[in-house]
Design a protein around this motif. Structure first.
Motif, PDB file in Angstrom:
ATOM      1  N   SER A 176       0.722  -0.817   0.201  1.00  0.00           N
ATOM      2  CA  SER A 176      -0.353  -0.421  -0.201  1.00  0.00           C
ATOM      3  C   SER A 176       0.949   1.580  -0.030  1.00  0.00           C
ATOM      4  N   LEU A 177       0.665   2.036  -0.867  1.00  0.00           N
ATOM      5  CA  LEU A 177       1.310   3.513  -0.466  1.00  0.00           C
ATOM      6  C   LEU A 177       0.676   4.219  -0.580  1.00  0.00           C
ATOM      7  N   THR A 178       0.972   5.629   0.587  1.00  0.00           N
ATOM      8  CA  THR A 178       0.968   6.264   1.083  1.00  0.00           C
ATOM      9  C   THR A 178       1.333   7.511   1.197  1.00  0.00           C
ATOM     10  N   ALA A 179       0.929   8.416   0.183  1.00  0.00           N
ATOM     11  CA  ALA A 179       0.794   9.973   0.171  1.00  0.00           C
ATOM     12  C   ALA A 179       2.657  10.004  -0.603  1.00  0.00           C
ATOM     13  N   VAL A 180       2.502   9.730  -2.098  1.00  0.00           N
ATOM     14  CA  VAL A 180       3.046   9.542  -2.675  1.00  0.00           C
ATOM     15  C   VAL A 180       3.151  10.965  -4.623  1.00  0.00           C
ATOM     16  N   GLU A 181       4.398  11.878  -3.755  1.00  0.00           N
ATOM     17  CA  GLU A 181       3.787  12.576  -4.578  1.00  0.00           C
ATOM     18  C   GLU A 181       3.956  12.367  -5.890  1.00  0.00           C
ATOM     19  N   LEU A 182       3.353  12.956  -6.381  1.00  0.00           N
ATOM     20  CA  LEU A 182       3.906  12.807  -8.233  1.00  0.00           C
ATOM     21  C   LEU A 182       2.913  14.477  -9.470  1.00  0.00           C
ATOM     22  N   GLN A 183       4.262  14.505 -10.116  1.00  0.00           N
ATOM     23  CA  GLN A 183       3.174  15.913 -11.069  1.00  0.00           C
ATOM     24  C   GLN A 183       2.880  15.211 -11.861  1.00  0.00           C
ATOM     25  N   LEU A 216      -0.138  10.503  -3.951  1.00  0.00           N
ATOM     26  CA  LEU A 216      -1.583   9.471  -4.130  1.00  0.00           C
ATOM     27  C   LEU A 216      -1.649   8.549  -3.508  1.00  0.00           C
ATOM     28  N   SER A 217      -2.490   7.826  -2.805  1.00  0.00           N
ATOM     29  CA  SER A 217      -2.181   7.369  -1.789  1.00  0.00           C
ATOM     30  C   SER A 217      -3.813   5.953  -2.466  1.00  0.00           C
ATOM     31  N   MET A 218      -2.514   4.507  -2.967  1.00  0.00           N
ATOM     32  CA  MET A 218      -3.169   3.949  -3.478  1.00  0.00           C
ATOM     33  C   MET A 218      -3.184   2.278  -2.582  1.00  0.00           C
ATOM     34  N   ALA A 219      -4.062   1.746  -3.061  1.00  0.00           N
ATOM     35  CA  ALA A 219      -4.227   0.255  -2.491  1.00  0.00           C
ATOM     36  C   ALA A 219      -4.967  -0.366  -3.373  1.00  0.00           C
TER      37      ALA A 219
END
Length: 538
Positions: A210-217, A230-233
């Motif tokens: 699970s990814l939490t608060a990954v910054e992406l442009q 982005l947070s993903m599950a």
């Protein structure tokens, strides 16, 4: 103990009512029986309500079990309905069961009545429980749909093949695409860098992370760029591949504030250093001024002597030659010739010192590239030490053990300089807190660099007061500080963590205990890690 039961009995024979009542009592019930013979009487009884079971004879003079079932269904009630009759053929039994009766019992087999009632009532309770569960599930789904739809976070879901299945209003506002434009289509990711990064993140989630608060442009529909967290599950689905649940929010405002805070921190640091830098520049300038004055006077004396010598010495009579000798003596020509080279050497040293300070200040203050570039960390550390000298020179002796074999490491130079300055200033303050502001003794700040595997290690150690476990627990929280009012903003170590861990994908370790001093250990990768993000990067 008898069980109370309310029976609506559709029957025209009183003796059969008595038989049924006795059988129910024998089976452990305490029956309350109401007898009806017509559709009107049945409707009135159903309106009154409170019935547990309906028992109906198959045929009555003006009514029948099928007609009674029709009345029950028109009232939209789910009550156990059992047919109780003298004789009934198989065809009629099948017909009445298809119409909705739960069972039929022959009057000469009343021993089946109580078990049939128990079974029918249990089935009715099970149906009621299912209806209640379905209603609760429907309500929960409606609440969830409302929550997702009205959430301030942009929420979207993808199926196993990467197609958008849900796209709430916040997602429409954030990305600029409507739900109608996205549902059933791939996630609208534009730009090679963003697509590669997003694909890598999907792969991580598919692998169970699970990814939490990954910054992406990302690029919006109107082609403007936004910074998002982005947070993903993983989202279980019916296919072979899990779907994806994505939460997103804009961090443009936060990035702007961080940029302002970063600049403010740098300006604050420069402001604190300004008076010390002025003093550092003043000292070598004093060398230059004093030696320049000396050289002016000395040159005037030498000029006078040399002029006399050149003009008169060759042809001068004895008295004049004596006068020249006296002038040489009064000017101390031998001393001048000895001291002038030293004076010039000091003059060059002062100028060199001024150049070093100004160069170091320029390198520290220059913003540099916004993405990691190969950098000589040793040189950057030396420049920062030069700039910060006024902070530590009266408090600590600085020992540098910088590995000459350290390769160029990819860093954002401005950020790395700020990290080193914050660590050096904190170390000096910790030592001062230990010794006292007016103590003539000095502590020690030791800075080391070396390679550790595929990472560059930078250590900053001090002989200061050290930290308790409680302080270490809150160390990197914004605005947390143990310094006196006006001495710090509580942002220095928070910025260090942000720069080292978030921006550069490095690690930060701390060894400290009260009275034992503190060591900050920074590990920076030779190659930027996938989680590291610099401003301007996707």
């Amino acid at each position: 103990m008898s069980r109370p039961i309310r029976i609506l009995l559709i029957e025209d024979r009183l003796e059969d009512v008595e038989l049924v009542t006795n059988e129910l009592r024998a089976g452990g019930f305490e029956p309350l029986v109401a007898r009806v013979e017509t559709a009107e009487e049945m409707q009135a009884a159903l309106i009154q309500g409170g019935w547990d079971v309906i028992l109906s004879d198959y045929t009555l003079p003006t009514f029948s079990a099928p007609a009674a079932l029709a009345v029950l269904q028109e009232c939209h009630l789910d009550l156990p309905f059992l047919v109780l009759t003298g004789t009934i053929g198989e065809d009629r039994a099948a017909e009445v069961m298809r119409a909705g009766a739960q069972d039929f019992i022959l009057k000469d087999q009343l021993g089946r009545l109580v078990p049939a009632i128990d079974r029918a009532m249990n089935d009715a309770r099970a149906r009621a429980d299912r209806r209640q569960a379905m209603a609760a599930l429907h309500l929960s789904n409606q609440e969830l749909l409302t929550l997702v739809g009205e959430s301030p976070l942009a929420i979207s879901t993808l199926d196993g093949s990467g197609l958008v299945q849900r796209w709430n209003r916040a997602a429409e506002r954030l990305y600029g695409w409507t739900a109608g434009e996205t549902i059933g289509r791939p996630m609208p990711i534009h730009g090679d860098g963003a697509m590669v990064r997003f694909a890598a993140m999907r792969a991580q989630v598919r692998a169970g992370e699970s990814l939490t608060a990954v910054e992406l442009q990302m690029q919006r529909k109107d082609r403007s760029m936004i910074e998002v967290a982005l947070s993903m599950a993983p989202l279980p689905g019916g296919g072979s591949e899990p779907g994806l649940l994505i939460f997103a929010c804009s961090i443009n405002e936060r990035k702007h504030l961080e940029s302002l805070l970063y600049k403010s921190q740098k300006l604050e640091s420069i402001g604190h250093l300004a008076s010390g830098i002025a003093h550092e520049i003043n000292t070598p300038i004093q060398f230059i001024g004093d030696n320049a004055n000396f050289l002016t006077d000395a040159f005037a004396s030498l000029s006078h002597v040399l002029a006399l010598t050149l003009a008169t010495k060759v042809h001068a009579p004895e008295a004049e030659r004596a006068s020249i000798a006296l002038a040489e003596k009064e000017a101390d020509l031998a001393w001048l010739l000895d001291e002038m080279p030293k004076s010039l050497e000091q003059l060059h040293e002062g100028v060199k010192r001024v150049v070093q300070i100004v160069k170091a200040m320029k390198e520290f203050a220059h913003p540099g590239a916004e993405s990691p570039t190969p950098t000589d960390l040793n040189h950057a550390i030396e420049s920062t030490l030069t700039v910060s000298r006024s902070v530590w020179k009266y408090t600590a002796d600085v020992i540098t053990e910088l590995s000459p074999d350290l390769p160029l490491i990819p860093v954002v130079l401005g950020g790395f300089n700020q990290v080193m300055l914050n660590l050096i200033v904190n170390a000096a303050h910790a030592i001062e807190d230990t010794l006292g502001a007016h103590d003539v003794r000095k502590g020690t700040i030791t800075i080391r660099t070396r390679m550790q595997g595929e990472e560059a290690m930078i250590e900053v150690s001090d002989t200061g007061c050290g930290m308790t476990a409680e302080v270490r627990q809150h160390l990197f929280e914004p605005f947390f500080t143990t310094k006196k009012l006006g001495r710090g903003t509580g942002q220095g170590l928070s910025i260090i963590h942000s720069e080292v861990v978030v921006r550069h994908g490095g690690t930060l370790e701390i060894d400290s205990a009260p009275g034992k001093g503190t060591t900050f250990r920074i590990l920076l990768p030779m190659k930027p890690r996938s989680g590291a993000i610099a401003p301007g990067q996707v």
